[in-house]
Design a protein around this motif. Structure first.
Motif, short mmCIF file in Angstrom:
data_model
loop_
_atom_site.label_atom_id
_atom_site.label_comp_id
_atom_site.label_asym_id
_atom_site.label_seq_id
_atom_site.Cartn_x
_atom_site.Cartn_y
_atom_site.Cartn_z
N SER A 76 43.06 42.62 49.23
CA SER A 76 43.00 43.74 48.29
C SER A 76 43.16 43.25 46.85
O SER A 76 42.47 43.72 45.94
CB SER A 76 44.07 44.77 48.63
N PHE A 77 44.07 42.29 46.64
CA PHE A 77 44.27 41.74 45.30
C PHE A 77 43.02 41.04 44.80
O PHE A 77 42.63 41.21 43.63
CB PHE A 77 45.44 40.75 45.31
N ILE A 78 42.41 40.24 45.67
CA ILE A 78 41.20 39.51 45.27
C ILE A 78 40.10 40.48 44.86
O ILE A 78 39.44 40.30 43.82
CB ILE A 78 40.71 38.62 46.43
N ALA A 79 39.88 41.53 45.64
CA ALA A 79 38.85 42.52 45.32
C ALA A 79 39.22 43.30 44.06
O ALA A 79 38.35 43.61 43.24
CB ALA A 79 38.65 43.47 46.50
N SER A 80 40.49 43.60 43.89
CA SER A 80 40.93 44.35 42.71
C SER A 80 40.70 43.57 41.44
O SER A 80 40.34 44.14 40.40
CB SER A 80 42.42 44.71 42.85
N ILE A 81 40.93 42.27 41.49
CA ILE A 81 40.71 41.42 40.32
C ILE A 81 39.25 41.51 39.87
O ILE A 81 38.95 41.63 38.67
CB ILE A 81 41.09 39.96 40.62
N GLU A 82 38.33 41.47 40.83
CA GLU A 82 36.91 41.57 40.50
C GLU A 82 36.55 42.96 39.99
O GLU A 82 35.76 43.11 39.05
CB GLU A 82 36.07 41.24 41.74
N ASN A 83 37.15 43.98 40.58
CA ASN A 83 36.85 45.36 40.16
C ASN A 83 37.37 45.65 38.76
O ASN A 83 36.69 46.28 37.94
CB ASN A 83 37.47 46.35 41.16
N GLU A 84 38.58 45.19 38.45
CA GLU A 84 39.19 45.48 37.16
C GLU A 84 38.43 44.85 36.00
O GLU A 84 38.36 45.40 34.91
CB GLU A 84 40.64 44.99 37.16
N THR A 85 37.89 43.68 36.23
CA THR A 85 37.18 42.96 35.17
C THR A 85 35.67 43.12 35.24
O THR A 85 34.93 42.49 34.48
CB THR A 85 37.52 41.45 35.24
N ASN A 86 35.22 43.96 36.19
CA ASN A 86 33.78 44.17 36.39
C ASN A 86 33.07 42.84 36.67
O ASN A 86 31.94 42.62 36.24
CB ASN A 86 33.16 44.85 35.16
N ALA A 87 33.78 41.97 37.38
CA ALA A 87 33.29 40.60 37.57
C ALA A 87 32.21 40.49 38.64
O ALA A 87 31.47 39.51 38.66
CB ALA A 87 34.45 39.67 37.93
N TRP A 88 32.12 41.49 39.54
CA TRP A 88 31.08 41.41 40.56
C TRP A 88 29.70 41.28 39.93
O TRP A 88 28.91 40.41 40.31
CB TRP A 88 31.12 42.64 41.46
N LYS A 89 29.40 42.16 38.95
CA LYS A 89 28.08 42.12 38.32
C LYS A 89 27.88 40.82 37.55
O LYS A 89 26.77 40.27 37.51
CB LYS A 89 27.93 43.31 37.38
N GLN A 90 28.95 40.31 36.93
CA GLN A 90 28.83 39.06 36.19
C GLN A 90 28.54 37.89 37.13
O GLN A 90 27.74 37.01 36.81
CB GLN A 90 30.12 38.80 35.42
N LEU A 91 29.17 37.92 38.31
CA LEU A 91 28.93 36.85 39.28
C LEU A 91 27.50 36.89 39.79
O LEU A 91 26.83 35.86 39.89
CB LEU A 91 29.90 36.99 40.45
N ILE A 92 27.03 38.10 40.13
CA ILE A 92 25.68 38.23 40.68
C ILE A 92 24.62 37.90 39.63
O ILE A 92 23.50 37.48 39.95
CB ILE A 92 25.46 39.65 41.23
N ALA A 93 24.97 38.06 38.34
CA ALA A 93 24.03 37.74 37.27
C ALA A 93 23.80 36.23 37.16
O ALA A 93 22.79 35.79 36.61
CB ALA A 93 24.54 38.28 35.94
N LEU A 94 24.72 35.45 37.70
CA LEU A 94 24.56 34.00 37.67
C LEU A 94 23.50 33.58 38.70
O LEU A 94 23.19 34.32 39.63
CB LEU A 94 25.90 33.33 38.00
N PRO A 95 22.95 32.38 38.53
CA PRO A 95 21.95 31.90 39.50
C PRO A 95 22.60 31.47 40.81
O PRO A 95 22.61 30.30 41.18
CB PRO A 95 21.31 30.71 38.76
N VAL A 96 23.20 32.43 41.49
CA VAL A 96 23.90 32.16 42.73
C VAL A 96 23.73 33.37 43.65
O VAL A 96 23.68 34.52 43.19
CB VAL A 96 25.40 31.88 42.47
N SER A 97 23.62 33.12 44.93
CA SER A 97 23.39 34.21 45.88
C SER A 97 24.70 34.95 46.18
O SER A 97 25.80 34.42 46.03
CB SER A 97 22.79 33.67 47.18
N LYS A 98 24.55 36.19 46.62
CA LYS A 98 25.72 36.97 47.04
C LYS A 98 26.41 36.31 48.23
O LYS A 98 27.64 36.41 48.38
CB LYS A 98 25.29 38.38 47.43
N LEU A 99 25.64 35.63 49.06
CA LEU A 99 26.22 34.96 50.22
C LEU A 99 27.21 33.89 49.79
O LEU A 99 28.27 33.73 50.39
CB LEU A 99 25.11 34.34 51.08
N THR A 100 26.86 33.16 48.73
CA THR A 100 27.74 32.12 48.22
C THR A 100 28.99 32.72 47.58
O THR A 100 30.09 32.18 47.73
CB THR A 100 27.00 31.25 47.20
N VAL A 101 28.82 33.82 46.88
CA VAL A 101 29.97 34.51 46.27
C VAL A 101 30.94 34.95 47.35
O VAL A 101 32.16 34.76 47.24
CB VAL A 101 29.49 35.74 45.45
#
Length: 236
Positions: A76-101
């Motif tokens: 829950s903490f790991i997911a919350s960190i990504e949600n609070e900083t809106n980091a999911w979209k930033q990660l997916i914007a990188l040249p990397v697949s969702k599978l790797t994330v």
């Protein structure tokens, strides 16, 4: 790229207290036995001729609860960190697949889980030596009761990460985690097929290795299902 993602994930949790949580869990399990043996050591030593074996069973009685609760909080903490900083979209914007994330998140959590198991082994051994339970330390049994529950808990880790990653409300994975702790506490009443029983290493065949093999196999399967589902969903 996987290495860079994993490094970035470790940096994200650097000041979030997750390393402290991996320390508190195993220390708390052994601390309960410090109280137990501190109050009634003579009585406990009379319960079995194998002082080390009886001590390890006492420690292990609380290990599944700590693992299931710790997994729920960590995911829950790991997911919350990504949600609070809106980091999911930033990660997916990188040249990397969702599978790797997704793999990076699972790998991070697995490392924390097994780091905690290693601490549990050393804390357990240290207090056992302090109690002077015997000159022959059962290293194999120490390793079994420290690492086997973690391997058996991999399906719980995969399930909790899956739920936490796709849930907009982190109350959902926390609720599932609370029910998991209740199940783990009542593991002796559960059928052998329920994943929350497996960290207890109990089964009708009295073979802990079965729980370990089931944990690794079903854990991998749930990880694959969760990863595919995460990859198919829109980024939050």
């Amino acid at each position: 790229m996987m290495g860079k993602l994993l490094t970035a994930d470790f940096l994200k949790i650097k000041r979030k207290g997750l390393w402290l949580l991996t320390l508190i869990g195993p220390f708390g399990v052994v601390a309960l036995q410090m109280v137990n043996y501190g109050v009634r050591k003579d009585y406990l030593l009379q319960q079995s001729e194998d002082d080390w074996g009886y001590y390890l069973l006492n420690v292990h009685s609380f290990t599944p609860l700590a693992i299931v609760l710790g997994i729920a909080i960590l995911t829950s903490f790991i997911a919350s960190i990504e949600n609070e900083t809106n980091a999911w979209k930033q990660l997916i914007a990188l040249p990397v697949s969702k599978l790797t994330v997704y793999l990076s998140k699972f790998t991070l959590l697995a490392i924390l889980l097994f780091f905690s198991s290693t601490l549990l082994m050393f804390f357990t051994m240290g207090y056992g030596l302090f109690l002077e339970l015997g000159d022959t330390v059962p290293y194999m049994e120490l390793a079994k009761y420290s690492y086997f529950p973690a391997f058996a808990a991999l399906p719980i880790l995969a399930l909790q990460l899956w739920i936490a990653s796709v849930s907009h409300n982190q109350g959902i994975p926390i609720t599932v985690g609370i029910f998991g702790v209740i199940f783990a506490y009542s593991s002796y009443l559960l059928p052998d097929w329920m994943i929350w029983k497996w960290p207890s290493l109990m089964n009708q065949w009295n073979q802990p290795m079965i729980n370990v093999l089931l944990g690794v196999g079903i854990g991998f399967l749930l990880y694959i299902i969760g990863m595919i589902d995460f990859a198919r969903r829109d980024v939050k």
